[in-house]
Design an enzyme around this catalytic site. Sequence first.
Site, short mmCIF file in Angstrom:
data_model
loop_
_atom_site.label_atom_id
_atom_site.label_comp_id
_atom_site.label_asym_id
_atom_site.label_seq_id
_atom_site.Cartn_x
_atom_site.Cartn_y
_atom_site.Cartn_z
CG HIS A 124 -96.17 -80.20 46.03
ND1 HIS A 124 -97.07 -79.27 45.57
CD2 HIS A 124 -95.04 -80.02 45.29
CE1 HIS A 124 -96.52 -78.58 44.59
NE2 HIS A 124 -95.29 -79.02 44.40
CG ASP A 169 -99.92 -80.31 48.26
OD1 ASP A 169 -100.58 -79.72 47.39
OD2 ASP A 169 -98.84 -79.88 48.69
CD GLU A 210 -102.76 -75.75 43.20
OE1 GLU A 210 -101.77 -75.58 43.94
OE2 GLU A 210 -102.95 -76.80 42.56
CD GLU A 215 -99.16 -75.96 45.39
OE1 GLU A 215 -99.86 -75.93 44.36
OE2 GLU A 215 -99.12 -76.94 46.15
CD GLU A 250 -100.70 -79.94 43.95
OE1 GLU A 250 -100.15 -80.06 45.06
OE2 GLU A 250 -101.13 -78.85 43.54
CE1 TYR A 273 -95.76 -79.86 52.33
CE2 TYR A 273 -97.58 -81.16 51.46
CZ TYR A 273 -96.86 -79.98 51.49
OH TYR A 273 -97.24 -78.92 50.72
#
Length: 347
Positions: free
Chosen positions: A123, A90, A187, A221, A120, A127
Amino acid sequence: MAKVMLEKAKTLEPLNPNKSTGVFGGESSGILNWNDIAYPHWYKMYKRLVGNYWQADEVNMQSDIKQFPTLTEEEQDAYLKIIGLLSTLDAPQTRTALLISLYATDPSVQSIMAVIAQQEAVHNESYSYVLSSVVSLDEQNKSFQLGRTDSVLLKRNENLTKQYNAFVEEPTIENILKTLVYTALLEGMFFYSGFAFFYNLARHNKMVGTSTMISYINRDELEHGRFISELFRATLAENPEYNNGTFIQWVYDHFKQSVELEIEWSNYVLGNVEGIDLDEMAGYIKYRANKMLRMMGLHDVYPDYTENPMKWIRAYVDNFDGTKTDFFEQKSRQYTKTSDLNGFDDL
């Protein structure tokens, strides 16, 4: 065929028409009127993308904080490795989306890719957020180092890395098409063994906050994959010299290579995780590859995998009606009735 380097699209060219004459290498004023674009249905895709807005810190991680130490050693190891994988994919995706938009001469593509790039970035932030909730800073840093140090992960990402960098070095139509192929793979297939791991934990009532975060990423995604497939088809149609046996065979070959590498990675990272059938996982990866190829206007390469062999996974992705699950009622998601009308068929 001689290589023709594309120039970055001009910001404003008032003498050109508002409606672009080409996705890449065309002419447009740079003025975006959504009611007068070359591919009108892309406005609906833009609206779906912006309707998916969410932020990482909306997700309640309190139960995950308590549960992570109770996971098996194998589950903890897979958790950290898969977060490392997802961050490896990502992080560069934000930049790649922006690079594609720099060469797009259709302002609608520029706007859609800007939204994808922003998502993105969210995303990748997510994490960091989930790891900061469950492990120390040292463990977080180790997980984010995997994309640079883990030999299996490096092998799995090698072709994608080469193609993304080739596009930077030589911005040609061919390299844009090939980059769109790898973006569609990223993706629509590369993430999915990782997603399956978190959904498998959730169906055993483990780490439900993390699985919720993953479901939001998964939903984004799916939309990204739809648009990238559309962009690939439009670019290929506008540049028919590449719509030939040699290039199409390149696409099929790289899909097959990517499937084998993804299966190797999933066996490596999920081999000791209870509840995941590796043969079923391999079938699911092939099913996802077929689905992305069909979306790109091509045919299946795995005729025995046209149906989803992991149907249980459908219950762990939010639908596309613009609603989001209440974070304190996550466990009820696994009992939600699914249908072909709510986007789950895309899994």
